[in-house]
Design an enzyme around this catalytic site. Structure first.
Site, PDB file in Angstrom:
ATOM      1  N   GLY A 244       0.724  -0.971  -0.279  1.00 31.47           N
ATOM      2  CA  GLY A 244      -0.316  -0.133  -0.297  1.00 31.47           C
ATOM      3  C   GLY A 244       0.751   1.297   0.101  1.00 31.47           C
ATOM      4  N   GLU A 278       4.276  -6.409   2.358  1.00 32.02           N
ATOM      5  CA  GLU A 278       3.914  -7.272   0.232  1.00 32.02           C
ATOM      6  C   GLU A 278       4.042  -5.345  -0.952  1.00 32.02           C
ATOM      7  OE1 GLU A 278      -0.115  -8.352   1.416  1.00 32.02           O
ATOM      8  OE2 GLU A 278       1.077  -9.788   3.104  1.00 32.02           O
ATOM      9  N   PRO A 279       4.739  -4.674   0.034  1.00 30.99           N
ATOM     10  CA  PRO A 279       4.997  -4.080  -1.614  1.00 30.99           C
ATOM     11  C   PRO A 279       4.774  -3.928  -2.558  1.00 30.99           C
ATOM     12  CG  PRO A 279       6.818  -4.146  -0.338  1.00 30.99           C
ATOM     13  CD  PRO A 279       6.712  -5.034   0.145  1.00 30.99           C
ATOM     14  N   ARG A 281       3.013  -1.768  -5.564  1.00 30.27           N
ATOM     15  CA  ARG A 281       3.324  -0.166  -6.617  1.00 30.27           C
ATOM     16  C   ARG A 281       4.842   0.423  -6.123  1.00 30.27           C
ATOM     17  NH1 ARG A 281      -1.646   2.959  -7.695  1.00 30.27           N
ATOM     18  NH2 ARG A 281      -2.363   1.214  -6.070  1.00 30.27           N
ATOM     19  N   ARG A 317      -6.338   2.981 -15.755  1.00 30.88           N
ATOM     20  CA  ARG A 317      -5.928   3.265 -14.370  1.00 30.88           C
ATOM     21  C   ARG A 317      -6.520   5.164 -14.198  1.00 30.88           C
ATOM     22  NH1 ARG A 317      -2.664   5.422 -11.163  1.00 30.88           N
ATOM     23  NH2 ARG A 317      -3.573   4.150  -9.835  1.00 30.88           N
ATOM     24  N   TYR A 321     -10.381   4.667 -11.960  1.00 34.98           N
ATOM     25  CA  TYR A 321     -10.122   5.670 -10.266  1.00 34.98           C
ATOM     26  C   TYR A 321      -9.931   7.296 -10.963  1.00 34.98           C
ATOM     27  CZ  TYR A 321      -8.212   0.655  -9.732  1.00 34.98           C
ATOM     28  OH  TYR A 321      -7.780   0.039  -9.668  1.00 34.98           O
ATOM     29  N   CYS A 347     -14.338   2.532 -28.200  1.00 34.65           N
ATOM     30  CA  CYS A 347     -15.453   3.321 -28.376  1.00 34.65           C
ATOM     31  C   CYS A 347     -16.058   3.326 -26.847  1.00 34.65           C
ATOM     32  CB  CYS A 347     -16.313   2.695 -29.711  1.00 34.65           C
ATOM     33  SG  CYS A 347     -15.985   0.823 -29.027  1.00 34.65           S
ATOM     34  N   GLU A 348     -15.714   3.375 -26.256  1.00 31.34           N
ATOM     35  CA  GLU A 348     -16.090   4.313 -24.944  1.00 31.34           C
ATOM     36  C   GLU A 348     -15.611   5.577 -24.632  1.00 31.34           C
ATOM     37  OE1 GLU A 348     -17.332   1.976 -22.381  1.00 31.34           O
ATOM     38  OE2 GLU A 348     -16.851   0.165 -22.640  1.00 31.34           O
ATOM     39  N   TYR A 376       0.560  -1.776 -12.336  1.00 29.96           N
ATOM     40  CA  TYR A 376      -1.029  -1.811 -12.429  1.00 29.96           C
ATOM     41  C   TYR A 376      -1.756  -1.615 -13.183  1.00 29.96           C
ATOM     42  CZ  TYR A 376      -0.715  -2.906  -7.268  1.00 29.96           C
ATOM     43  OH  TYR A 376      -1.040  -3.376  -6.325  1.00 29.96           O
TER      44      TYR A 376
HETATM   45  N1  LLP Z   1      -1.428  -7.070  -0.302  1.00 33.42           N
HETATM   46  C1  LLP Z   1      -2.779  -7.481  -0.445  1.00 33.42           C
HETATM   47  C2  LLP Z   1      -3.084  -8.600  -0.018  1.00 33.42           C
HETATM   48  C3  LLP Z   1      -2.827  -6.668  -1.652  1.00 33.42           C
HETATM   49  O1  LLP Z   1      -4.506  -6.493  -2.052  1.00 33.42           O
HETATM   50  C4  LLP Z   1      -2.470  -5.844  -2.413  1.00 33.42           C
HETATM   51  C5  LLP Z   1      -2.638  -5.194  -3.706  1.00 33.42           C
HETATM   52  C6  LLP Z   1      -0.921  -5.122  -2.187  1.00 33.42           C
HETATM   53  C7  LLP Z   1      -0.268  -6.584  -1.063  1.00 33.42           C
HETATM   54  C8  LLP Z   1      -0.051  -4.447  -3.119  1.00 33.42           C
HETATM   55  O2  LLP Z   1      -0.344  -2.981  -2.309  1.00 33.42           O
HETATM   56  P1  LLP Z   1       0.389  -1.859  -3.066  1.00 33.42           P
HETATM   57  O3  LLP Z   1       1.598  -1.861  -2.611  1.00 33.42           O
HETATM   58  O4  LLP Z   1       0.720  -1.995  -4.666  1.00 33.42           O
HETATM   59  O5  LLP Z   1      -0.267  -0.445  -2.814  1.00 33.42           O
HETATM   60  N2  LLP Z   1      -5.107  -1.671  -9.166  1.00 33.42           N
HETATM   61  C9  LLP Z   1      -5.052  -0.352  -8.399  1.00 33.42           C
HETATM   62  C10 LLP Z   1      -4.183  -1.229  -6.649  1.00 33.42           C
HETATM   63  C11 LLP Z   1      -5.225  -2.181  -6.308  1.00 33.42           C
HETATM   64  C12 LLP Z   1      -4.409  -2.480  -5.407  1.00 33.42           C
HETATM   65  C13 LLP Z   1      -4.896  -3.966  -4.981  1.00 33.42           C
HETATM   66  N3  LLP Z   1      -4.366  -4.288  -3.630  1.00 33.42           N
HETATM   67  C14 LLP Z   1      -4.544   0.930  -8.781  1.00 33.42           C
HETATM   68  O6  LLP Z   1      -4.370   0.977 -10.322  1.00 33.42           O
HETATM   69  O7  LLP Z   1      -4.385   1.555  -8.151  1.00 33.42           O
END
Ligand code: LLP
Length: 421
Positions: A244, A278-279, A281, A317, A321, A347-348, A376
């Site tokens: 996150g 669990e990074p 992004r 994205r 979002y 076509c959207e 993503y």
């Molecule tokens: N761990 C779990 C359980 C998760 O569900 C996620 C992301 C992560 C780790 C990694 O999160 P990060 O560090 O990447 O924020 N598609 C969306 C993001 C969805 C994230 C889903 N879960 C976007 O494009 O912003």
């Protein structure tokens, strides 16, 4: 004109480079739309995160969902990362990348019995349960396989991560985890189950979080549970903070790993167990760009549209979002600027890359780079409108590799057959 640059994507003599390679050259050679990734960026980000927590026993599990190209997975694996896989499909990729199942964790709110079975048979380091029903199912499947399931429970701490509602996951209104109030009992019940070995407590409160306070709040809450469990004789081996960690897309000022470490380490030290992260992004987003070509310019008196060859199927994205990605020229010109929408061929009306954006006036045929597309991006790409998914290139210094070629028309059909006469 404001532009996005970092150590890996930068301008030299008005041309945008990825590491040592001009992006115009890659677009010319491989066509567009084209994802380009910087190996250097991925490695540096991993090291930065890892070093920030060097004081405590910890392990980073790369969230494969953010960028599942097997070469990208391999880069993190080579650096010593474990892998967070969210499905059998991600597990398949992780194994193809050379990952070691014993350093993988299986996450996800709706794992199927087949996926749980796979996780157990392949001896993954742990399976995370997100509901009590799932704990029961894992116990049952483990029993049938004659195994003891290493299990972590994801707790939903009901903390506001202050992010986009679609990517907030730690509030009670979100579907994720077992809520705080019930978590303690879930752990106690699970600890009595014959075919479960409780190993950890877990959280993941959302994505693109830019301040440390939600982490501090959630870690404090979970730490309380951790100690309560300990007092009951349930000793956990690890404490998983999830991913996150936010990044800069536009003008965000996210915390650094060091700042996160400073805020969390005093509490984490007291836990005296392995800390997991669990990074996704954070490690990948700013290490990628989507290169696209301008097809047409058109104005309708009210608006100017720049129609490009990348669309929502390539990078979802913005449409999903309203996410902001810098869109900037690969070659800087001197034609001045204007306000335009950058839109794709799908076509959207929702198919756009940028809206009402001040940007340079660009000619048809010019190349644009959509920045911060390493996370993503390709993983959320689809074949909508019969579009082939883009190629992915990995740059390493002056060298570059096709990490995945552009899909062919044959890929679009796979083994779909004409069954109607
Ligand atoms: N761990 C779990 C359980 C998760 O569900 C996620 C992301 C992560 C780790 C990694 O999160 P990060 O560090 O990447 O924020 N598609 C969306 C993001 C969805 C994230 C889903 N879960 C976007 O494009 O912003």
């Amino acid at each position: 004109m404001d532009r996005f640059e970092n150590d890996s994507f930068y301008y030299k003599e008005n041309k945008l480079y990825c590491e040592g390679v001009g992006l115009d050259y890659l677009a010319e050679k491989y066509g567009t739309p084209l994802y380009v990734y910087s190996r250097h960026f991925f490695e540096e980000r991993f090291k930065e995160f890892n070093n920030a927590f060097s004081e405590i026993e910890h392990k980073i599990f790369f969230a494969v969902k953010s960028n599942f190209n097997i070469n990208v997975i391999k880069i993190f694996h080579n650096l010593g990362a474990g892998l967070d896989v969210n499905s059998a499909g991600e597990f398949y990729r992780a194994v193809k990348a050379g990952g070691n199942p014993q350093e993988m964790i299986l996450t996800g709110v709706g794992k199927t019995a087949e996926e749980i079975q796979l996780g157990l048979k392949e001896n993954l380091m742990l399976i995370k349960a997100e509901s009590f029903d799932e704990v029961l199912l894992i116990n049952e499947i483990a029993g049938k396989l004659g195994k003891v399931a290493p299990l972590a429970i994801r707790v939903n701490p009901d903390v506001d991560a202050e992010t986009h509602p679609y990517i907030s996951t730690g509030l009670s209104e979100n579907k994720f985890g077992i809520n705080s109030a019930d978590a303690f009992d879930a752990f106690k019940e699970a600890s009595k189950m014959k075919d479960i070995r409780l190993t950890g407590i877990d959280m993941h409160i959302g994505s693109q979080i830019t301040s440390v306070s939600p982490y501090v709040e959630a870690v404090d809450k979970l730490a309380e549970d951790f100690f309560k469990l300990k007092a009951e004789g349930i000793e956990l081996e690890h404490f998983d903070i999830g991913g996150g960690m936010g990044i800069r897309y536009k003008d965000e000022e996210p915390f650094t790993p060091k700042e996160l470490a400073k805020a969390l380490i005093p509490t984490l030290k007291k836990l005296n167990c392995q800390i997991m992260f669990e990074p996704g992004r954070f490690l990948t987003a700013n290490g990628g760009a989507l290169i696209t070509k301008v097809l047409y310019n058109k104005s309708n008196g009210k608006k100017h549209f720049v129609v490009v060859d990348a669309a929502m199927n390539d990078l979802l994205r913005p449409s999903l979002y309203k996410a902001y990605h810098y869109v900037q020229p690969v070659i800087i010109g001197d034609a001045g600027t204007h306000i335009a929408d950058v839109v794709g061929p799908v076509c959207e009306s929702g198919d756009y890359i940028a809206k009402q954006r001040e940007m340079p006036i660009v000619e048809n045929g010019a190349l644009l780079a959509v920045m911060s597309a390493g996370a993503y991006g390709m993983v959320m790409a689809s074949n909508y409108n019969g579009r082939r998914r883009p190629a992915e290139l990995l740059v390493n210094g002056e060298k570059f590799y096709v990490a995945r070629p552009r899909e062919t028309y044959e890929h679009l059909l796979y083994d779909e057959k004409l069954v109607i006469k």
